[in-house]
Design a protein around this motif. Structure first.
Motif, PDB file in Angstrom:
ATOM      1  N   PRO A 248      44.975 110.991  39.294  1.00 33.85           N
ATOM      2  CA  PRO A 248      44.836 110.019  40.384  1.00 33.85           C
ATOM      3  C   PRO A 248      44.630 110.689  41.743  1.00 33.85           C
ATOM      4  CG  PRO A 248      47.146 110.294  39.828  1.00 33.85           C
ATOM      5  CD  PRO A 248      46.375 111.213  38.922  1.00 33.85           C
ATOM      6  N   CYS A 249      43.792 110.078  42.586  1.00 36.38           N
ATOM      7  CA  CYS A 249      43.640 110.558  43.964  1.00 36.38           C
ATOM      8  C   CYS A 249      44.937 110.246  44.712  1.00 36.38           C
ATOM      9  CB  CYS A 249      42.466 109.823  44.622  1.00 36.38           C
ATOM     10  SG  CYS A 249      42.394 110.065  46.418  1.00 36.38           S
ATOM     11  N   PRO A 250      45.481 111.222  45.450  1.00 36.75           N
ATOM     12  CA  PRO A 250      46.742 110.968  46.183  1.00 36.75           C
ATOM     13  C   PRO A 250      46.551 109.963  47.332  1.00 36.75           C
ATOM     14  CG  PRO A 250      45.865 113.138  46.704  1.00 36.75           C
ATOM     15  CD  PRO A 250      45.007 112.587  45.618  1.00 36.75           C
ATOM     16  N   HIS A 251      45.299 109.711  47.732  1.00 36.92           N
ATOM     17  CA  HIS A 251      45.038 108.794  48.856  1.00 36.92           C
ATOM     18  C   HIS A 251      44.764 107.376  48.380  1.00 36.92           C
ATOM     19  CE1 HIS A 251      44.957 112.460  51.169  1.00 36.92           C
ATOM     20  NE2 HIS A 251      43.966 112.916  50.419  1.00 36.92           N
ATOM     21  N   CYS A 252      43.803 107.215  47.451  1.00 32.61           N
ATOM     22  CA  CYS A 252      43.418 105.865  47.035  1.00 32.61           C
ATOM     23  C   CYS A 252      43.856 105.516  45.617  1.00 32.61           C
ATOM     24  CB  CYS A 252      41.908 105.667  47.184  1.00 32.61           C
ATOM     25  SG  CYS A 252      40.944 106.622  45.991  1.00 32.61           S
ATOM     26  N   GLY A 253      44.338 106.508  44.873  1.00 36.32           N
ATOM     27  CA  GLY A 253      44.866 106.231  43.534  1.00 36.32           C
ATOM     28  C   GLY A 253      43.838 106.137  42.429  1.00 36.32           C
TER      29      GLY A 253
ATOM     30  N   HIS B 152      37.396 116.833  47.120  1.00 32.19           N
ATOM     31  CA  HIS B 152      37.097 115.569  47.793  1.00 32.19           C
ATOM     32  C   HIS B 152      37.018 114.438  46.783  1.00 32.19           C
ATOM     33  CE1 HIS B 152      36.353 117.024  51.952  1.00 32.19           C
ATOM     34  NE2 HIS B 152      36.373 118.158  51.277  1.00 32.19           N
ATOM     35  N   CYS B 153      37.849 113.436  46.995  1.00 29.13           N
ATOM     36  CA  CYS B 153      37.939 112.311  46.062  1.00 29.13           C
ATOM     37  C   CYS B 153      36.563 111.688  45.828  1.00 29.13           C
ATOM     38  CB  CYS B 153      38.900 111.260  46.605  1.00 29.13           C
ATOM     39  SG  CYS B 153      38.887 109.740  45.626  1.00 29.13           S
ATOM     40  N   ASP B 154      36.299 111.391  44.579  1.00 31.09           N
ATOM     41  CA  ASP B 154      35.032 110.809  44.177  1.00 31.09           C
ATOM     42  C   ASP B 154      34.890 109.377  44.707  1.00 31.09           C
ATOM     43  OD1 ASP B 154      32.663 111.213  42.897  1.00 31.09           O
ATOM     44  OD2 ASP B 154      33.362 110.458  40.965  1.00 31.09           O
ATOM     45  N   ALA B 155      36.037 108.721  44.936  1.00 30.08           N
ATOM     46  CA  ALA B 155      36.010 107.316  45.366  1.00 30.08           C
ATOM     47  C   ALA B 155      36.098 107.175  46.885  1.00 30.08           C
ATOM     48  CB  ALA B 155      37.152 106.551  44.705  1.00 30.08           C
ATOM     49  N   CYS B 156      37.112 107.796  47.506  1.00 34.06           N
ATOM     50  CA  CYS B 156      37.295 107.595  48.951  1.00 34.06           C
ATOM     51  C   CYS B 156      36.830 108.779  49.796  1.00 34.06           C
ATOM     52  CB  CYS B 156      38.764 107.262  49.258  1.00 34.06           C
ATOM     53  SG  CYS B 156      39.884 108.666  49.049  1.00 34.06           S
ATOM     54  N   ASP B 157      36.426 109.893  49.128  1.00 33.73           N
ATOM     55  CA  ASP B 157      35.912 111.088  49.804  1.00 33.73           C
ATOM     56  C   ASP B 157      36.938 111.785  50.695  1.00 33.73           C
ATOM     57  OD1 ASP B 157      33.598 112.699  49.722  1.00 33.73           O
ATOM     58  OD2 ASP B 157      33.119 112.144  51.793  1.00 33.73           O
TER      59      ASP B 157
HETATM   60 ZN   LIG Z   1      40.604 108.753  46.853  1.00 34.69          ZN
END
Ligand SMILES: [Zn+2]
Length: 491
Positions: free
Chosen positions: A82-87, A110-115
């Protein structure tokens, strides 16, 4: 426990669980009895549905990699974290790792969803909350596959900054890039086997006096190809980083049936070529193909001794642990008598050296202006003299690597001739094998420095490769090296 090369070991007893490690390094056949994985798997068949076969490997080359083939037939699980920012759950890809060029320590994911930036310190919690998820449908519902790269390394093993650093270090060298892809990313390497454009190579020919060795060439090897009516020999000079120069091309008329041809080849062993530093260089090693008229080659090699001459046999295939193996002792005939273990034979994985040669031929070169400013040629650069004619260059680029499938659908990479004559490529491969046999792939820095000192040329330690015709080409000492390539020498 048994080795992948032992057919007897592989089929000796039934086993419910079979663990096969590093399958990409297995030979294509065990003792000529077939695929070692097939032989090992057969041991578990009596256990039917209770059996389990586990294959593990660092992948190698696209098209020949067994683990990649097996993984692609599986449900292709990836470890989602899980991304620690957006999950959002995602699997880690190298493309999402970013850093400032030249500053690998700034690397962050860099998160694939929220960057958003994900830092190294987030990793332990992400790994703890991760899970394996299938990304494909398996061809057979009972086949599961797992892929994991070094991007998942726990703290203290390999950080994202370490990976960025590895990538920067590997840049520019195909060989280092391949190792990075295979061992850090766990991905196969795509071998580019297209034949280099011969016209482009012809345009890059350089002018230095025929038959002489430029200052960065530190030792000589030769590759000899035996044909029905002639023996072709190419002499190559090698420098640091395996930069190379074509020094001489000798065609000995008359085939292996004529004693004069062998005498001429013996003469070549005693010949020398003038080095830019003034010394005379002999052949450190001559590798000769035993594929045609094997007995005559063994007989001649025996008569001149195996210190300077290496009889070689070419083998297909990439996945050999070492590009050259041996020597093995083989029977020879001398004066009509059969001598048990009378000759030595080296086995050469020609595919590996062909691919390397084509990689080296494709290397970018510094411009004349950059050379003026002190730029160096990349390690491996192949230098051809102006006298190398187009026929020779077309022979050098006479083959290409293609993927072929056998009846069972297994892909394999194979070199195919684009034209009939390819002696220049064969001779290059044998001369390259001779450099390997001489030890050049494993020499420590001190050995290269020693060669430079012997030849009276400046040390090339600061530049990976040298320039031709440098004005300060060292001392013009006329002393003759008594050991470089002489038969009693130290190679
Ligand atoms: Zn994210």
């Amino acid at each position: 426990m048994t080795g992948a090369n032992s057919a007897v070991g592989l089929r000796s007893m039934p086993a419910r669980y079979v663990f096969l490690d590093e399958v990409d390094a297995y030979p294509a056949s065990a003792d000529e009895e077939g695929d070692p994985v097939g032989l090992a798997e057969a041991r578990s068949l009596t256990f039917a549905h209770r059996r389990k076969v586990f294959l593990v490997s660092t992948p190698t080359i696209r098209g020949v990699s067994r683990i990649e083939r097996e993984y692609e037939a599986s449900d292709q699980r990836r470890f989602f974290v899980p991304c620690p920012h957006c999950g959002v759950m995602q699997w880690l890809r190298f493309e999402r790792l970013r850093w400032e060029k030249g500053k690998p320590e700034t690397a962050a994911y860099h998160c694939d969803a929220c960057d958003e930036r994900i830092e190294e310190h987030h990793k332990p919690a992400m790994l703890a909350a991760g899970e394996w998820r299938a990304t494909a449908e398996a061809r057979d519902a009972r086949t599961v596959g797992f892929h994991l790269s070094a991007l998942y390394s726990p703290a203290g093993w390999k950080s994202w900054a370490d990976i960025a650093r590895d990538k920067e270090t590997a840049a520019g060298s195909d060989e280092a890039e391949r190792v990075f892809r295979n061992t850090v990313l766990g991905e196969t390497w795509i071998e580019t086997g297209d034949a280099p454009d011969w016209q482009r190579i012809a345009e890059r020919r350089e002018d230095w006096p025929a038959g002489t060795v430029p200052d960065k060439g530190l030792f000589l090897t030769a590759g000899a190809d035996v044909q029905k009516d002639r023996i072709e020999v190419d002499v190559w000079a090698w420098g640091r980083g395996l930069e190379s120069w074509l020094i001489d091309h000798v065609v000995i008329e008359g085939g292996p049936a004529r004693p004069e041809a062998w005498d001429a080849l013996t003469d070549l062993l005693g010949r020398s070529w003038r080095h830019a530093g003034g010394a005379e260089l002999g052949l450190a090693r001559l590798a000769i193909d035993t594929g045609y008229e094997t007995a005559a080659v063994y007989g001649w090699a025996r008569s001149v001794g195996f210190a300077q001459v290496a009889p070689v046999k070419g083998l297909e295939g990439f996945n050999r642990a070492s590009p050259v193996s041996g020597p093995t002792f083989v029977d020879a005939t001398a004066g009509g008598k059969r001598l048990r273990r009378g000759a030595r034979l080296w086995t050469v994985a020609t595919s590996t050296f062909k691919a390397e040669t084509y990689r080296f031929l494709r290397l970018a070169r510094p411009t004349a202006e950059e050379l003026q400013d002190g730029a160096a040629f990349a390690p491996g650069t192949v230098h051809l003299p102006g006298w190398a004619d187009t026929e020779w260059i077309r022979q050098l680029t006479a083959e290409q690597l293609v993927t072929v499938r056998n009846r069972r659908g297994f892909a394999k990479l194979e070199w195919q001739k684009l034209r009939e004559r390819n002696e220049a490529l064969d001779c290059r491969v044998y001369a390259r094998a001779a450099a390997w046999i001489a030890g050049a792939d494993r020499w420590p820095e001190a050995t290269w420095a020693d060669l430079e000192a012997q030849l009276g040329v400046p040390s090339g330690i600061d530049s990976p490769a040298g320039m031709i015709g440098r004005p300060d080409a060292g001392t013009q000492g006329k002393r003759r090296s008594d050991w470089l390539g002489r038969r009693e020498g130290w190679f």
